[in-house]
Design a protein around this motif. Structure first.
Motif, PDB file in Angstrom:
ATOM      1  N   SER A 163       0.834  -1.205   0.000  1.00 37.91           N
ATOM      2  CA  SER A 163       0.000   0.000   0.000  1.00 37.91           C
ATOM      3  C   SER A 163       0.866   1.251   0.000  1.00 37.91           C
ATOM      4  N   ALA A 164       2.115   1.127   0.450  1.00 36.75           N
ATOM      5  CA  ALA A 164       3.087   2.223   0.420  1.00 36.75           C
ATOM      6  C   ALA A 164       4.469   1.614   0.559  1.00 36.75           C
ATOM      7  N   CYS A 165       5.478   2.316   0.047  1.00 42.17           N
ATOM      8  CA  CYS A 165       6.847   1.843   0.186  1.00 42.17           C
ATOM      9  C   CYS A 165       7.795   3.028   0.044  1.00 42.17           C
ATOM     10  N   GLY A 166       9.012   2.844   0.491  1.00 43.19           N
ATOM     11  CA  GLY A 166       9.987   3.908   0.371  1.00 43.19           C
ATOM     12  C   GLY A 166      11.272   3.554   1.080  1.00 43.19           C
ATOM     13  N   HIS A 167      12.085   4.552   1.287  1.00 39.84           N
ATOM     14  CA  HIS A 167      13.333   4.360   2.020  1.00 39.84           C
ATOM     15  C   HIS A 167      13.631   5.634   2.799  1.00 39.84           C
ATOM     16  N   ARG A 168      14.489   5.483   3.800  1.00 41.18           N
ATOM     17  CA  ARG A 168      14.915   6.627   4.588  1.00 41.18           C
ATOM     18  C   ARG A 168      16.334   6.375   5.068  1.00 41.18           C
ATOM     19  N   THR A 169      17.050   7.455   5.256  1.00 37.30           N
ATOM     20  CA  THR A 169      18.401   7.370   5.790  1.00 37.30           C
ATOM     21  C   THR A 169      18.311   7.106   7.286  1.00 37.30           C
ATOM     22  N   THR A 170      19.194   6.269   7.785  1.00 40.94           N
ATOM     23  CA  THR A 170      19.276   5.998   9.217  1.00 40.94           C
ATOM     24  C   THR A 170      20.660   6.408   9.708  1.00 40.94           C
ATOM     25  N   GLU A 171      20.864   6.341  10.990  1.00 41.65           N
ATOM     26  CA  GLU A 171      22.146   6.706  11.583  1.00 41.65           C
ATOM     27  C   GLU A 171      23.295   5.852  11.032  1.00 41.65           C
ATOM     28  N   HIS A 172      22.990   4.600  10.670  1.00 39.98           N
ATOM     29  CA  HIS A 172      24.041   3.675  10.230  1.00 39.98           C
ATOM     30  C   HIS A 172      23.892   3.229   8.782  1.00 39.98           C
ATOM     31  N   GLY A 173      23.032   3.869   7.982  1.00 39.80           N
ATOM     32  CA  GLY A 173      22.844   3.454   6.589  1.00 39.80           C
ATOM     33  C   GLY A 173      21.480   3.870   6.081  1.00 39.80           C
ATOM     34  N   LYS A 174      20.653   2.869   5.767  1.00 39.06           N
ATOM     35  CA  LYS A 174      19.300   3.171   5.291  1.00 39.06           C
ATOM     36  C   LYS A 174      18.343   2.080   5.715  1.00 39.06           C
ATOM     37  N   ALA A 175      17.061   2.412   5.636  1.00 42.68           N
ATOM     38  CA  ALA A 175      15.978   1.454   5.837  1.00 42.68           C
ATOM     39  C   ALA A 175      15.091   1.527   4.604  1.00 42.68           C
ATOM     40  N   VAL A 176      14.783   0.384   4.036  1.00 46.82           N
ATOM     41  CA  VAL A 176      13.839   0.295   2.923  1.00 46.82           C
ATOM     42  C   VAL A 176      12.611  -0.400   3.494  1.00 46.82           C
ATOM     43  N   TRP A 177      11.426   0.123   3.196  1.00 46.60           N
ATOM     44  CA  TRP A 177      10.224  -0.349   3.884  1.00 46.60           C
ATOM     45  C   TRP A 177       9.038  -0.480   2.933  1.00 46.60           C
ATOM     46  N   PHE A 178       8.055  -1.245   3.399  1.00 49.18           N
ATOM     47  CA  PHE A 178       6.749  -1.311   2.744  1.00 49.18           C
ATOM     48  C   PHE A 178       5.690  -1.496   3.821  1.00 49.18           C
ATOM     49  N   THR A 179       4.477  -1.112   3.502  1.00 46.29           N
ATOM     50  CA  THR A 179       3.342  -1.369   4.385  1.00 46.29           C
ATOM     51  C   THR A 179       2.304  -2.170   3.628  1.00 46.29           C
ATOM     52  N   LEU A 180       1.588  -2.990   4.368  1.00 45.70           N
ATOM     53  CA  LEU A 180       0.466  -3.749   3.833  1.00 45.70           C
ATOM     54  C   LEU A 180      -0.768  -3.400   4.648  1.00 45.70           C
ATOM     55  N   PRO A 181      -1.895  -3.234   3.988  1.00 49.42           N
ATOM     56  CA  PRO A 181      -3.108  -2.918   4.731  1.00 49.42           C
ATOM     57  C   PRO A 181      -3.648  -4.152   5.438  1.00 49.42           C
ATOM     58  N   ALA A 182      -4.479  -3.905   6.416  1.00 50.25           N
ATOM     59  CA  ALA A 182      -5.158  -5.005   7.095  1.00 50.25           C
ATOM     60  C   ALA A 182      -6.147  -5.654   6.138  1.00 50.25           C
ATOM     61  N   ILE A 183      -6.273  -6.943   6.247  1.00 51.49           N
ATOM     62  CA  ILE A 183      -7.279  -7.661   5.465  1.00 51.49           C
ATOM     63  C   ILE A 183      -8.582  -7.552   6.234  1.00 51.49           C
ATOM     64  N   PRO A 184      -9.663  -7.174   5.566  1.00 46.18           N
ATOM     65  CA  PRO A 184     -10.947  -7.096   6.277  1.00 46.18           C
ATOM     66  C   PRO A 184     -11.312  -8.449   6.877  1.00 46.18           C
ATOM     67  N   ALA A 185     -11.843  -8.425   8.068  1.00 42.74           N
ATOM     68  CA  ALA A 185     -12.258  -9.666   8.719  1.00 42.74           C
ATOM     69  C   ALA A 185     -13.346 -10.349   7.907  1.00 42.74           C
ATOM     70  N   GLN A 186     -13.191 -11.642   7.759  1.00 42.66           N
ATOM     71  CA  GLN A 186     -14.198 -12.425   7.036  1.00 42.66           C
ATOM     72  C   GLN A 186     -15.261 -12.864   8.027  1.00 42.66           C
ATOM     73  N   PRO A 187     -16.517 -12.770   7.635  1.00 43.26           N
ATOM     74  CA  PRO A 187     -17.555 -13.225   8.559  1.00 43.26           C
ATOM     75  C   PRO A 187     -17.454 -14.735   8.762  1.00 43.26           C
ATOM     76  N   GLY A 188     -17.525 -15.128   9.995  1.00 46.57           N
ATOM     77  CA  GLY A 188     -17.473 -16.550  10.326  1.00 46.57           C
ATOM     78  C   GLY A 188     -18.882 -17.120  10.411  1.00 46.57           C
ATOM     79  N   PRO A 189     -18.972 -18.399  10.667  1.00 46.07           N
ATOM     80  CA  PRO A 189     -20.304 -18.991  10.819  1.00 46.07           C
ATOM     81  C   PRO A 189     -20.999 -18.404  12.045  1.00 46.07           C
ATOM     82  N   SER A 190     -22.263 -18.232  11.920  1.00 47.19           N
ATOM     83  CA  SER A 190     -23.008 -17.693  13.047  1.00 47.19           C
ATOM     84  C   SER A 190     -23.178 -18.770  14.117  1.00 47.19           C
ATOM     85  N   PRO A 191     -23.276 -18.345  15.373  1.00 48.16           N
ATOM     86  CA  PRO A 191     -23.463 -19.324  16.454  1.00 48.16           C
ATOM     87  C   PRO A 191     -24.714 -20.150  16.212  1.00 48.16           C
TER      88      PRO A 191
END
Length: 149
Positions: free
Chosen positions: A119-147
């Motif tokens: 859903s997003a990605c990028g990089h940033r400088t860190t104190e000791h080099g860099k960090a490359v990152w990505f994010t994933l969105p939450a998966i919507p909860a699937q309805p389960g069987p009813s009681p």
């Protein structure tokens, strides 16, 4: 905090600067996300994590370990790979028209996968080099069987 609100959690794990880091990272991300019933797609997280770790191993000088950082959020998860090279990775922005990756090439599709599946990605400088990152969105909860059914 109400019991139905997930509590954010994070992990920071040092990995060897070798190709052995890729399967280790895949196993770690899969285990971390399944153990806590994370809201993000673990298959996609595993694939993209493997791409980030493989890039860090291939494109940076060895010696120092790389780090895998996983942060679980109520809205999904974020994964970062830290290395000691401050140089930015390849282009994580959307490709320009006409600059598509050749599907027959052995290399060059990792950043395309990260751009396309996260859903997003990028990089940033860190104190000791860099960090490359990505994010994933939450998966919507699937309805389960009813009681009672």
């Amino acid at each position: 905090m109400p019991p139905d609100v997930p509590v954010p959690a994070s992990w920071r794990i040092a990995l060897p600067h070798s190709t052995a880091a890729v399967p280790i990272a895949r196993a770690l991300i899969r285990t971390a996300l399944s153990d806590i019933d994370a809201p993000a797609d673990s298959d996609t997280a595993e694939l993209l994590t493997a791409e980030l770790v493989a890039n860090a191993v291939e494109h940076t000088l060895g010696g120092e370990p790389i780090e895998l950082v996983v942060e679980l959020l109520p809205t999904g998860c974020q994964v970062e790979v830290h290395d000691r090279d401050p140089a930015p990775p390849g282009d994580l922005s959307r490709p320009e028209p006409g600059c598509e990756v050749d599907p027959w090439q052995e290399h060059g599709r990792g950043l395309l996968l990260i751009r396309t599946l996260s859903s997003a990605c990028g990089h940033r400088t860190t104190e000791h080099g860099k960090a490359v990152w990505f994010t994933l969105p939450a998966i919507p909860a699937q309805p389960g069987p009813s009681p009672g059914s």
